[in-house]
Each structure stands twice: as structure tokens, then as C-alpha cells.
Motif scaffolding. Sequence first.
Motif, PDB file in Angstrom:
ATOM      1  N   ASN A  58      16.971  -2.372 -13.907  1.00 52.62           N
ATOM      2  CA  ASN A  58      17.217  -3.597 -13.352  1.00 52.62           C
ATOM      3  C   ASN A  58      16.357  -4.795 -12.583  1.00 52.62           C
ATOM      4  N   ASP A  59      14.772  -4.272 -13.369  1.00 56.15           N
ATOM      5  CA  ASP A  59      13.650  -5.279 -13.581  1.00 56.15           C
ATOM      6  C   ASP A  59      13.023  -5.520 -12.424  1.00 56.15           C
ATOM      7  N   LEU A  60      12.983  -4.134 -11.992  1.00 51.55           N
ATOM      8  CA  LEU A  60      11.438  -4.126 -10.657  1.00 51.55           C
ATOM      9  C   LEU A  60      10.716  -3.396 -10.767  1.00 51.55           C
ATOM     10  N   THR A  61      10.674  -3.581 -11.800  1.00 47.55           N
ATOM     11  CA  THR A  61       9.310  -3.123 -12.358  1.00 47.55           C
ATOM     12  C   THR A  61       8.354  -3.620 -13.387  1.00 47.55           C
ATOM     13  N   SER A 115       9.652   8.034  -8.103  1.00 47.75           N
ATOM     14  CA  SER A 115      10.148   5.943  -8.296  1.00 47.75           C
ATOM     15  C   SER A 115       8.208   5.556  -8.171  1.00 47.75           C
ATOM     16  N   GLY A 116       7.697   6.418  -8.504  1.00 49.02           N
ATOM     17  CA  GLY A 116       5.829   5.694  -9.433  1.00 49.02           C
ATOM     18  C   GLY A 116       4.828   5.076  -8.400  1.00 49.02           C
ATOM     19  N   GLY A 117       5.568   6.122  -6.646  1.00 45.96           N
ATOM     20  CA  GLY A 117       4.405   5.838  -5.232  1.00 45.96           C
ATOM     21  C   GLY A 117       4.724   4.442  -4.873  1.00 45.96           C
ATOM     22  N   GLU A 162       6.245  -3.135  -4.401  1.00 41.95           N
ATOM     23  CA  GLU A 162       6.308  -3.909  -5.811  1.00 41.95           C
ATOM     24  C   GLU A 162       7.786  -4.561  -5.958  1.00 41.95           C
ATOM     25  N   ALA A 163       8.614  -3.696  -5.692  1.00 40.29           N
ATOM     26  CA  ALA A 163      10.139  -3.414  -6.474  1.00 40.29           C
ATOM     27  C   ALA A 163      10.520  -4.595  -5.313  1.00 40.29           C
ATOM     28  N   LEU A 209      -2.118  -5.438  -0.705  1.00 41.50           N
ATOM     29  CA  LEU A 209      -1.035  -5.856  -1.050  1.00 41.50           C
ATOM     30  C   LEU A 209      -0.673  -5.959   0.226  1.00 41.50           C
ATOM     31  N   MET A 210      -0.142  -5.628   1.163  1.00 50.55           N
ATOM     32  CA  MET A 210       0.567  -5.903   2.637  1.00 50.55           C
ATOM     33  C   MET A 210      -0.368  -7.108   3.005  1.00 50.55           C
ATOM     34  N   HIS A 211      -1.532  -6.954   3.007  1.00 49.60           N
ATOM     35  CA  HIS A 211      -2.342  -8.566   3.820  1.00 49.60           C
ATOM     36  C   HIS A 211      -1.693  -9.727   2.252  1.00 49.60           C
ATOM     37  N   LYS A 212      -2.162  -9.152   1.355  1.00 49.30           N
ATOM     38  CA  LYS A 212      -1.261 -10.611   0.837  1.00 49.30           C
ATOM     39  C   LYS A 212      -0.031 -10.921   0.772  1.00 49.30           C
ATOM     40  N   LYS A 213       1.204 -10.660   1.050  1.00 51.23           N
ATOM     41  CA  LYS A 213       1.914 -10.789   1.373  1.00 51.23           C
ATOM     42  C   LYS A 213       2.326 -11.018   2.643  1.00 51.23           C
TER      43      LYS A 213
END
Length: 332
Positions: free
Chosen positions: A129-132, A231-233, A239-240, A325-329
Amino acid sequence: MARSKEEISSILSDLNLKRDTYNVIKYSDEVVEVAKTKYGNILNRTSIIEIIREFKENNKFKYTLSFSKFIDIIVYSLKIFKPINIINEYNGTTVVRYIANYTYISPYEIALSLLSRSFLSHYSALYVNDLTLNKPKDIYINKEQSKKYKGDSPMISQSRIDYAFSKKMRRTNMTYSFNYDNIYYKVHVLNSKNTNNTGIITKNVLGFSSPIRTTNIERTLVDVVVRPGYSGGTTEILEAFILAKNISDKSKIWDYLKKFDYSYPYYKSIAFYMKYAGYDYKEVLKKRYGSDYRNDLIFYLDYQMINTHIEKEIGIYFPKILQSLMHKKSKE
């Protein structure tokens, strides 16, 4: 269309084959068409026996033709198919699939051939589904269980949640492995709860020889939240959600979660990922779970986490590794 006498004679001579293989060579193109039409580009022993039987009944193959002789010609002489040995890691047995050489076959298709009416889920569904951005070599195939009587859900207490998520996530012990184009793949066979195949679709995927069954984007996002170890963690899952922001139906995600009726408050996990992927989530969360969605129960984003922090607004522990990643978003 049957091969000409001249072509067959040339093949017999070039491959040093006996005349008793004449008819198999003559109708080999028809074998391919029957295989593609009825069984696809991946054959197993049963489908090959059916093909041989059909050609015998139509007087195209001799009744003395054996399975092993047919394989010798089609696989090892004409090289129309190639064998892939798949090892059952639970009991050590081997199953064989015969993969078409006339087109590229994805390893994910080989994995799906192990279980009829199965579908890709979790990390594999993220991929198709192009989510990774990854192409995982761990492949997850799934088949829903039959309907079961569902008794009353047990009361969920904080101590019960703490105990459950202090342990490793329960994993399937039904796994297979195979080598394909000098790459090793591991197949995890899952049996998820019955949902009447909610959110399961047939999808054309670039690089696959034929359409495959998989969970759609919304079902995939729910599944990966519930089983992050498949699911990769948590970083991969966040990211998905970020990648799915503009292509997913947010209401459908919540609808699926409600329909699946999990005992644990996974809505907190979904709210967490939506918040830090930049979704508008508060209004729907209040509408569906009331103003007490910040209840006293503190949930966990994953099993057996270390270096955890708490997201106080939602009430959920998350691993420290997510903070960057949270702070970046949150700054975007």
C-alpha cells in the motif's frame, strides 16, 4: 497452440530427449496457457496433477506419463517453471512451488501460495500500500478464523494492562522460509480474528505478476497498531500514518476499530499516531469515546518498551526513540 513437428524435433535433439516426451513438448505452450488460466503463475503438486489429468483425458498426453517425468521435461529440460523449496520451520518439512520462468514472480506471491484465500497484512500490507519505503524480507500472510462465540469482555484494569504489555508480544510459531533469487525470505502465517474480511481488497501491485489480496490502507493502519511487532515497530508505524495522511479515510479507520471490538483501548494508540502525523483527531475522538477518553487507564504503544515517556494528553506510554520524529512533525 501446439508446436510444429520441426520445432519439436529440434528441441528433442538439442536437449537429448527421448521420443516418449514428444507430446509434452508439443503441447507445452498449451500447458502454460492452462496453468495461467486456471492456477496462475505458481503451481503446486495438486495443480500439476490436475493439468496432467486434463491433458490425458484430451488424448494429448500418454496415460503412462508420470508426475516426475512431466516435471523433468517442463522444469528441468524446457525450464518453463523453476522449483522453489519452502521449509516449514515448525516441523522441518519442505513444500515445493513451481514458479513461472516466463514472467517475474514476486516473493510475496510465493508466500501467498502457501495458504488458500490468504491475504497480505501488517508489514507486508504497508509495503504493497506504499506506506513504507522498505521492502521487508519478513512476509506476513493472514487468513481470518471462523466465527466464534464471543463471551463477555473481561474488565480491563490498569494492572492487567501493565502486566500484558510488560511481556513480549505473542507471535505465531507457524513460519516458513525460502531462498528466491539468492535472497532469503521468512513467511509468518497469521490467523486473525473474524471480521467478515472487512477491509480486504484485491489489488494490482507494480512488480507482481497478478492481482493479490491484501488489507486496504485503513485496515492496515488498525492492524499495525494492534500488532506492532508484525509491523516494523513504532517508528515504522508513525511513518506509515504520516504517508497515509492524504490518502486514507480517517472515519473508516475509526469504524474498523469499533467493529473489531478489541478489549484494550487501542483508540489511544491510534489517537497518538494521528496526533503526531498531523491529523485532526480530537473531535472524532470525543464524539466516539466521550469526554472521558482521557480516562484513568494509561495504555502502551508497544510491548516490552524501554526508556518510555508518557503522552499525558491521550494517556499512553511511548518509546523515547519516537521523540525526534514527533518533534519534527509538531514543528511542521
